[in-house]
Enzyme design. Structure first.
Site, short mmCIF file in Angstrom:
data_model
loop_
_atom_site.label_atom_id
_atom_site.label_comp_id
_atom_site.label_asym_id
_atom_site.label_seq_id
_atom_site.Cartn_x
_atom_site.Cartn_y
_atom_site.Cartn_z
N GLU A 17 3.09 -4.21 -12.25
CA GLU A 17 4.51 -4.25 -12.63
C GLU A 17 4.70 -5.22 -13.81
O GLU A 17 5.47 -4.94 -14.74
CB GLU A 17 5.38 -4.67 -11.44
CG GLU A 17 5.54 -3.54 -10.42
CD GLU A 17 6.01 -4.00 -9.04
OE1 GLU A 17 6.55 -5.12 -8.90
OE2 GLU A 17 5.83 -3.23 -8.08
N SER A 34 2.12 -6.35 -8.14
CA SER A 34 2.82 -7.31 -9.00
C SER A 34 2.18 -7.36 -10.38
O SER A 34 2.87 -7.44 -11.39
CB SER A 34 2.81 -8.70 -8.36
OG SER A 34 3.57 -8.67 -7.17
N ASP A 54 -6.22 5.63 2.88
CA ASP A 54 -6.41 4.27 2.38
C ASP A 54 -7.79 3.74 2.83
O ASP A 54 -8.43 4.34 3.70
CB ASP A 54 -5.29 3.40 2.98
CG ASP A 54 -4.92 2.24 2.10
OD1 ASP A 54 -5.77 1.79 1.31
OD2 ASP A 54 -3.77 1.76 2.22
N HIS A 101 0.84 -1.20 0.00
CA HIS A 101 0.00 0.00 0.00
C HIS A 101 0.88 1.26 0.00
O HIS A 101 0.58 2.23 -0.68
CB HIS A 101 -0.91 0.03 1.24
CG HIS A 101 -1.99 -1.02 1.19
ND1 HIS A 101 -3.30 -0.75 1.49
CD2 HIS A 101 -1.96 -2.33 0.86
CE1 HIS A 101 -4.02 -1.86 1.36
NE2 HIS A 101 -3.22 -2.82 0.99
N SER A 114 4.92 -9.55 -0.43
CA SER A 114 5.59 -9.15 0.81
C SER A 114 4.90 -9.66 2.07
O SER A 114 5.42 -9.51 3.17
CB SER A 114 5.66 -7.62 0.87
OG SER A 114 4.35 -7.09 0.99
N HIS A 124 1.66 -14.52 -7.10
CA HIS A 124 0.50 -14.64 -6.21
C HIS A 124 -0.59 -13.63 -6.58
O HIS A 124 -1.69 -13.68 -6.05
CB HIS A 124 0.95 -14.42 -4.76
CG HIS A 124 1.22 -12.98 -4.42
ND1 HIS A 124 2.02 -12.15 -5.18
CD2 HIS A 124 0.78 -12.20 -3.39
CE1 HIS A 124 2.05 -10.94 -4.64
NE2 HIS A 124 1.32 -10.95 -3.55
N1 UDP Z 1 8.47 -6.86 -3.79
C1 UDP Z 1 9.79 -6.80 -4.10
N2 UDP Z 1 10.58 -7.86 -3.77
C2 UDP Z 1 10.11 -8.97 -3.13
C3 UDP Z 1 8.74 -9.02 -2.81
C4 UDP Z 1 7.94 -7.95 -3.16
O1 UDP Z 1 10.27 -5.82 -4.70
O2 UDP Z 1 10.91 -9.88 -2.89
C5 UDP Z 1 7.61 -5.71 -4.13
C6 UDP Z 1 6.87 -5.92 -5.44
O3 UDP Z 1 7.64 -5.47 -6.54
C7 UDP Z 1 5.59 -5.15 -5.25
C8 UDP Z 1 5.36 -5.23 -3.74
O4 UDP Z 1 6.60 -5.56 -3.14
O5 UDP Z 1 5.80 -3.79 -5.61
C9 UDP Z 1 4.36 -6.31 -3.36
O6 UDP Z 1 3.08 -5.84 -3.59
P1 UDP Z 1 1.92 -6.75 -4.14
O7 UDP Z 1 0.70 -5.89 -4.18
O8 UDP Z 1 2.28 -7.39 -5.43
O9 UDP Z 1 1.77 -7.92 -3.09
P2 UDP Z 1 1.58 -7.93 -1.49
O10 UDP Z 1 2.93 -7.84 -0.92
O11 UDP Z 1 0.73 -6.75 -1.14
O12 UDP Z 1 0.94 -9.24 -1.23
#
Ligand code: UDP
Length: 440
Positions: free
Chosen positions: A347, A344, A115, A20, A262, A339
């Site tokens: 990106e 993600s 948020d 977030h 994350s 996931h």
């Molecule tokens: N991320 C990263 N490296 C990791 C794991 C996550 O850079 O090893 C970044 C990823 O690029 C994204 C964010 O952390 O920008 C994860 O957000 P996402 O909404 O995809 O998943 P969440 O963590 O909320 O489940």
């Protein structure tokens, strides 16, 4: 853009999750470039990495301290938080409302951008005479789905791609909470109602979610305004060389990047299934494996016996964190086993990488369906409720080895170009709305 908004102060207040804070920070940067004075507020542990990577004097980070003394400071974030502590973190966040009021009183922003998990934030803003607008950091497919079931629990969701079998619904904590808890429904809807703005901002684009954006507007009776993709531009740092050197040895589009975001931690059994699925598939991969803080399992104990040796240089296994956006933008990466966290997905589209989806919780099943609806990926099938090595390997082989993925590769390439063209336009339209809001 320059001029009047130079004087406007915006305070941004995301939920305490990396997924977030990251889009809020991206929006903050874009607003700074349009001459707003922006403050981003979160707990010190969350701000640590953002402070290091974002240098701009017009973007100020503000420490938000949680009142709870029960929860150690390292747990004032969802990143690496042991799952059982999530309710404690949420309670501590709610209990810190008065600390937030003090921040508002000190900064006196023209607008609060908050948020969707803290309906008390716009309430406090209104009590202090400050305008507010909600930014939805995730997609409209998810939010329209959740709003639909909050408002019309008895009616089927109108769009076919997001009709789920019971098993998938049970797996998604967020849907479960909405369907079963009046309190969650009210809290969720309150976040839309409490803002002083007649519109809602969303981290998305009409290019990918127009149907859901329109339906969400209809449901909550406020215009939903997409700001484009709030995705970070990958910046090279020396720490990345280990990944980039490894990738440069591989052929174009031959590698699968594997990550579960994350917040989600695979169980030992799930680690085994993913590992063996990757092994059976025969393709090259980078796989990020994470464990909660303080509950560190030994990676070698968690992986199946002999796995590392058998896959050899074909697989890079990373414990903890990898520079995802940079890896996805490397030409050797062909597919993303993801996931389906919203960041993600955005990106992946930005980096033109199609997705093999393996959603596990929250909004991820909805995001996964959007990926298949857009024709930019396939879902790993479940055996009952579980993902198995066989289905993981089958999905990877289908797109990478059997060439079934060629069409999806073309689609994501085309979509990425279209989105790039549109995002700046959407951001400018959103900024216009913010200026109007600040002018009251
Ligand atoms: N991320 C990263 N490296 C990791 C794991 C996550 O850079 O090893 C970044 C990823 O690029 C994204 C964010 O952390 O920008 C994860 O957000 P996402 O909404 O995809 O998943 P969440 O963590 O909320 O489940």
């Amino acid at each position: 853009m320059s001029g009047k908004q130079e004087n406007y102060k915006i305070l941004m207040f995301p939920w305490l999750a990396h997924g977030h804070i990251s889009p809020f920070t991206e929006l903050a940067k874009r607003l700074v470039h349009r001459n707003f004075h922006v403050f981003l507020c979160s707990t010190p542990v969350n701000l640590e990495s953002f402070r290091k990577s974002t240098f701009d004097p017009s973007l100020e980070f503000v420490d938000f301290h949680l009142s709870s003394t029960e929860l150690p400071k390292k747990y004032h974030t969802t990143k690496n938080l042991p799952t059982h502590l999530m309710p404690t973190l949420k309670a501590a966040f709610d209990e810190s409302k008065e600390n937030f009021r003090n921040i508002l009183k000190t900064i006196k922003p023209d607008i609060l951008i908050y948020d969707f998990l803290q309906p008390w934030a716009p309430q406090v803003a209104s009590e202090e005479g400050i305008n507010s607008v909600v930014l939805l950091p995730c997609g409209a497919a998810c939010f329209s789905f959740v709003a639909h079931y909050s408002i019309h629990p008895e009616m089927e969701f109108p769009f076919e791609p997001l009709r789920f079998p019971e098993t998938d619904l049970e797996n998604s904590e967020i849907i479960h909470a909405i369907i079963n808890s009046n309190e969650s429904k009210e809290r969720f809807l309150k976040c839309f109602e409490m803002s002083s703005a007649s519109f809602i901002l969303i981290n998305s684009s009409n290019q990918i979610e127009a149907t859901y954006i329109n339906y969400l507007s209809e449901l909550v009776n406020k215009e939903v305004v997409p700001v484009g993709f709030l995705v970070q531009e990958p910046v090279k740092t020396p720490d990345d060389s280990v990944f980039l050197n490894w990738l440069s040895e591989k052929t174009t589009k031959s590698v699968v990047f594997v990550s579960f975001g994350s917040e989600y931690f695979l169980t030992k059994k799930e680690i085994e299934e993913v590992a063996l699925g990757l092994e059976i598939s025969g393709v090259s991969f980078i796989w990020v494996v994470r464990f909660p803080v303080g509950e560190k399992m030994n990676l070698d104990e968690a992986l199946p016996q002999g796995f590392r040796k058998r896959v050899g240089d074909r697989g890079m296994i990373v414990e903890g964190w990898a520079p995802q956006a940079k890896i996805l933008s490397h030409s050797s990466v062909g597919w993303f086993l993801s996931h389906c966290g919203w960041n993600s997905i955005l990106e992946a589209i930005t980096c033109r990488v199609p997705v093999i989806t393996i959603p596990v919780q929250l909004d991820q099943p909805m995001n996964s369906r959007l990926v298949t609806e857009l024709g930019i990926g396939i879902e790993v099938r479940r055996d009952g409720r579980r993902y198995t090595r066989g289905q993981i390997a089958r999905a990877i082989k289908k797109v990478l080895v059997e060439e079934d993925g060629k069409e999806m590769e073309k689609n994501v390439d085309k979509l990425s170009s279209e989105v790039r063209g549109n995002c700046e336009f959407e951001m400018n339209a959103a900024v216009k709305r913010l200026v109007e809001l600040a002018q009251g």
